[in-house]
Structure formats: C-alpha cells, structure tokens
Enzyme design. Sequence first.
Site, PDB file in Angstrom:
ATOM      1  N   GLY A 199       0.824  -1.209   0.000  1.00 34.38           N
ATOM      2  CA  GLY A 199       0.000   0.000   0.000  1.00 34.38           C
ATOM      3  C   GLY A 199       0.854   1.254   0.000  1.00 34.38           C
ATOM      4  O   GLY A 199       1.952   1.300  -0.570  1.00 34.38           O
ATOM      5  N   SER A 200       0.370   2.271   0.686  1.00 34.78           N
ATOM      6  CA  SER A 200       1.044   3.577   0.650  1.00 34.78           C
ATOM      7  C   SER A 200       2.369   3.606   1.395  1.00 34.78           C
ATOM      8  O   SER A 200       3.104   4.593   1.294  1.00 34.78           O
ATOM      9  CB  SER A 200       0.116   4.650   1.210  1.00 34.78           C
ATOM     10  OG  SER A 200      -1.015   4.815   0.370  1.00 34.78           O
ATOM     11  N   THR A 201       2.705   2.539   2.157  1.00 32.03           N
ATOM     12  CA  THR A 201       4.025   2.520   2.798  1.00 32.03           C
ATOM     13  C   THR A 201       5.130   2.450   1.756  1.00 32.03           C
ATOM     14  O   THR A 201       6.296   2.709   2.060  1.00 32.03           O
ATOM     15  CB  THR A 201       4.158   1.319   3.751  1.00 32.03           C
ATOM     16  OG1 THR A 201       3.968   0.095   3.024  1.00 32.03           O
ATOM     17  CG2 THR A 201       3.118   1.399   4.865  1.00 32.03           C
TER      18      THR A 201
END
Length: 627
Positions: free
Chosen positions: A326-328
């Site tokens: 994801g956005s990590t």
Amino acid sequence: MTRPERLKDYSQESITFTSRAIVAMVVVVLMMAVLVGRIYFLQVIEHDRYAAISENNRVQLQPVAPRRGLIYDRNGVLLADNRPNFSLTLLKEEIRDIDATIARIGEIIELEPSDIERFHRRLNQRRRPFSSVPLKFSLTEEEIARISVNYHRLPGVQVEADLVRYYPQGPSLVHAIGYVGRINERELQTLDPENYAATHYIGKLGVEKFYESMLHGQVGFQKVETNARGRVLRVLESQDPVPGVDIQLNLDIKLQQFSESLISGRRAAIVAIEPKTGAILALVSTPGYDPNLFVTGISSKDYAELRDSLDLPLYNRAIRGRYPPGSTLKPFTALAAIDSGSVPLTHTVWDPGFYQLSKGGRKYRDWKRWGHGTVDLDHALAESCDVWFYDAGYKTGIDNMSDYLGRFGFGQVTSLDLPEADRANLPSKEWKRARYKQAWYPGDSLNLSIGQGYMLATPLQLATATAVLANRGKWIRPRMIKGVMGEDGVLSMPELEGVEPLPGDVQLNHPNYWEPIIQGMVHVVQSSYGTARRAAEGVPYTMAGKTGTAQVVGIAQDARYDSEALEERHRDHALFVTFAPVEDPQIAVAVVVENGEGGSSTAAPVAREVLDAWLLGDYDNALEKTE
C-alpha cells in the site's frame, strides 16, 4: 537231487572285515586330520583376527549426546533452556512380545494411539541393537511411580532421563527463534551419522535451525564392557562430548513481549530493527503457539487444532506474510521518480479525486474522493495523495521503479539468519511476461506506484527498507544473532557460508534528495495535515513514518469501500512504517494488521507505542486504556 551246502569261508570274511575296518579308520583319521587342521587354522593362523572380533563383542564404543547450546536475549535473559525429561523406553532384545508389553503398560498409565504409532516408527528406524526406544515422553511423577512399582512385570521397560529443549517464554518467541523437534526419517538421510549418533533432536525452524551446527555440539564416546546379551557391565574409558555453544541474540525480550501485547488477539506482525547495526530488536507474529508442544512430539489433536485454525497460528507473518505494501511504498516510489529525473523535485499535480491516462478512460481513484487540489511532493507524502503518485509512476515507468525498489531489498531475502524468510514479489516487465504471458501496461505502473497490483512485501522487508532509508542508503544486514558467547563471556561473530550478498548501498544521482523524502515522512506524523498526526501527538522526538492501507478484495470502479458490507477477513489491511529519531535513527519499525482497515487509526498507534518503549522506556500500553 539236492545241491550240497557250502561251508563258510572264515578266512575270507576276516580279510573283508579287516579291509573294511582299515578303510573306516582311514576315513576317521582323515576327518580328524581335517578337523585338527581347521582347529589349527582358526586357533593359530586366524588367531589375531578372531581375537579382535571377540574383543569387539566384549568391548563397545557408545556415543554420548552433547548438551545443546543455550540462547539468550541481548540483556542475558534465557530464551531457550535444557531441562531434564523422563521418558518411558522399551528395549526390544529383552521383550518377548512387544505388543503384549505395550498393552500391559496401557493398563498402568495412559497411552495415546499416536504414542504407540510413533514408537513402532522409531523402532523401525533404530540405528543399533540394544538401544532403547522411547514410548512416551514427559512422564509425570505419578506415572514414574506407577511404572516403578510394576518393574517386575515389565522386563525390558525402564524410565530414562535426558535433557530436552524448553522455551520459558512460550508462544512469545516461537516465530522469532523457532524450535527443536524429534529427528525424522528424512533428516536421518542427511545428518552426520556419527555426530548425531546419540541425538534425538534437531532444530526445525528459525534460529534453532540456522545455527544447528553450532548449538548441537560434538558427540562424545564411552568404551564399555558388555556381556553376551549386549548389556553394559562397566565403563572402561570415556571421551566427554563437546557441548554446543551458547549464543546471544539482538532480540529484547521486554520489547518483544510488549509488542506482542499491542497486537494481542489480532492477526498481525511487528518487526523492529536498529538501523545502525541491523539488529532485529523484535519480531512478532500473532497469533502464535507454544513451541514446547513440538519438542518431544505434539499430539494429533493439538496439531490438528493449530493446523485447522482460520487464524493460521503456524504461519509466520513477520517473515513470510506477503502483503500489498500500500502507501508505505510511496517514499520509495517517490524517490525513484525524482532521482531518476522522471519528474522534478518541484513536481505538482492537480488532484480532482481521480487520475486518467486518457480522456474518457478509466478513472484511478484517490482515497479522498473529492481530491486534494494542487499537491506537491511534500503534501503527496504527508497526505498520501494517490493522484500525485499515479502521475509520477506513469512517467517513471516500471523499469526505474523496479530498479530502485530492488536497491532497498524488495523481492529479496536480505536477512542473515532467518531461513524461512520469503522473497515476496517485486514485479517487472520480465516477471509479468514469464508469469502471465502478458506485456506490462501503464495501468500496472500506476498500481505499483501506490503499493498495489502485483507488488507484495513482507513486514521484515518493509522494516529493512525503512532502516536503509533511515541510514540514507547505507545497507546493514538485518540479523538475529548478536554473537557467540565464549568461555570468557566475550561475544564473537561466527563465520557463515552461503549467505546471499546484500544489495550495494543505495547511491542516488542526487544525494540531497534523501531529505525531501524523509521530511515528507516527518510531516505524515508531525504536521497539521499528516495522515498519522493523531498517533504522534505529543511525541518528544522527531519521528518519520508512512501509513498504508492495502485492499484485500477489489471493488468496482465507481463503488465505495464499505467495511460494514464486507466480511471481517475481506477488509483492508492496515500498515505503518516509521523510524526515529530522524537526526540519529535508533529504531525502524514496520507494523501490519490484517483487516485492520486504517493504517493511521490501527497500525500507526501500535508503532508509536513501540517507539516510546524503546526510546523512552515507556512500557505502559496506552492502547488498552483507549479501547
């Protein structure tokens, strides 16, 4: 007319008898000569050979198992111990009817069908005669007493004591250090038959498996005198076994158990690394299980319960869990975009809530349906603006993104001593062509830019990449071991072979680009517009982080995510990566909570608690008070 009778010829009969006696005597003499000759051959000519065989029948070498090395945490807390264990064993050579004896034992103490099945399997695998085979392990004092008073009815049955592994911390460390178990038939084919001659246990997982050769030690021997039935009469001489070495890990048991308490009752993982040394401070996967169940052999009922659990307690999520990051992943794809020159450092986009590759084409939605307006790099990271990354990812392309992500260890196993660690998946054009027989499409790059699509990472990889980012590109291999403990108490690092090479230090075309990326991560938690600002409220140190929310099931293009309409196991995963202090990084943490939905609301507060515990010594679980 009658024929006249003939008189006996006594002279001829005497001659015949004499000749026959002579022949018989010659045969007897010849047979005696053969017998004497054979005796002479065996007693004189072959004397030395048969004397040696006789001596070997009387004097035997028996192996003596070494003590297995102990395992400690970084502060000297014992993590893996050896404890005496009493087992019920049978000696086949002294038992007329094994099945009848086992039935008689079953009338005295309780035997499980699995105990009897394993006994027969071990009996068939027995390495030498006159060696006892265990029937039941971990006898209680009452069971020992019952067997003892019935010894006269049970020839060949005895209670033996040996040292077995014991894990005092129970489930807290099973996914970090693994466990030992009984040697199976497949392992027997590969083990050194001499060094494992008296050993029944071997490392099965984790640290116990990786450092097996050091922890096991070297077998000893004793020369014993035996009788004709093979029973030991006395010990003539002995060579003591060399015990396995004790090792100290980088793990901090206090931080490990505190981290475990933060995600108790969830399907989740936490990995904490010290960036400067690569020391793995905590490696948690929940739910876990008690490794002591496996040491002497787990029952079929207990194993079936673990195997069939929907929460998969046997699954090590920390090093084998393959999750869309994801956005990590955005700090790394942003770095790839600006350092490769695909977009300038000052790149801005207009975010109306979606992104289109062509007019009228598919809309790639932003998590904020009404959009973020004009967004630059800093706000793209702090507010996790998908549209900025869609645009940057499209312009950067798969080749650059895959290259830069590989430099941070994605798609590789970079840890030193976690043999079960998974490579997960770093996609590329070549990978997709080989896997799906398809070309790489621009839409695939858009998905990759926000950590979705084909991209998969483990919590260990996320923590490792975050540590490299904290080091501004310097690679230090993540490791469990701190050192081998010498007799003088001095630690030394063992020499290991076959370790995969590390990626080289991340060399940027523009080294000054580290700071804008890290500053954007600081603003994630310590700005008025950051997605995780609530989790970092009041933090007394400079913290950098990135939230992530990864889809588990796809939703239609124009549909909205509705957690209430989904089963709990189909809800989004919550992720968060962080390191602190920014000026002098002491710890990097990755948190993944399966089906936790919000990275900022679920995973970030957990990571904050881990940072506070390590940096401030604050082991007060504030999350319990807010639930």
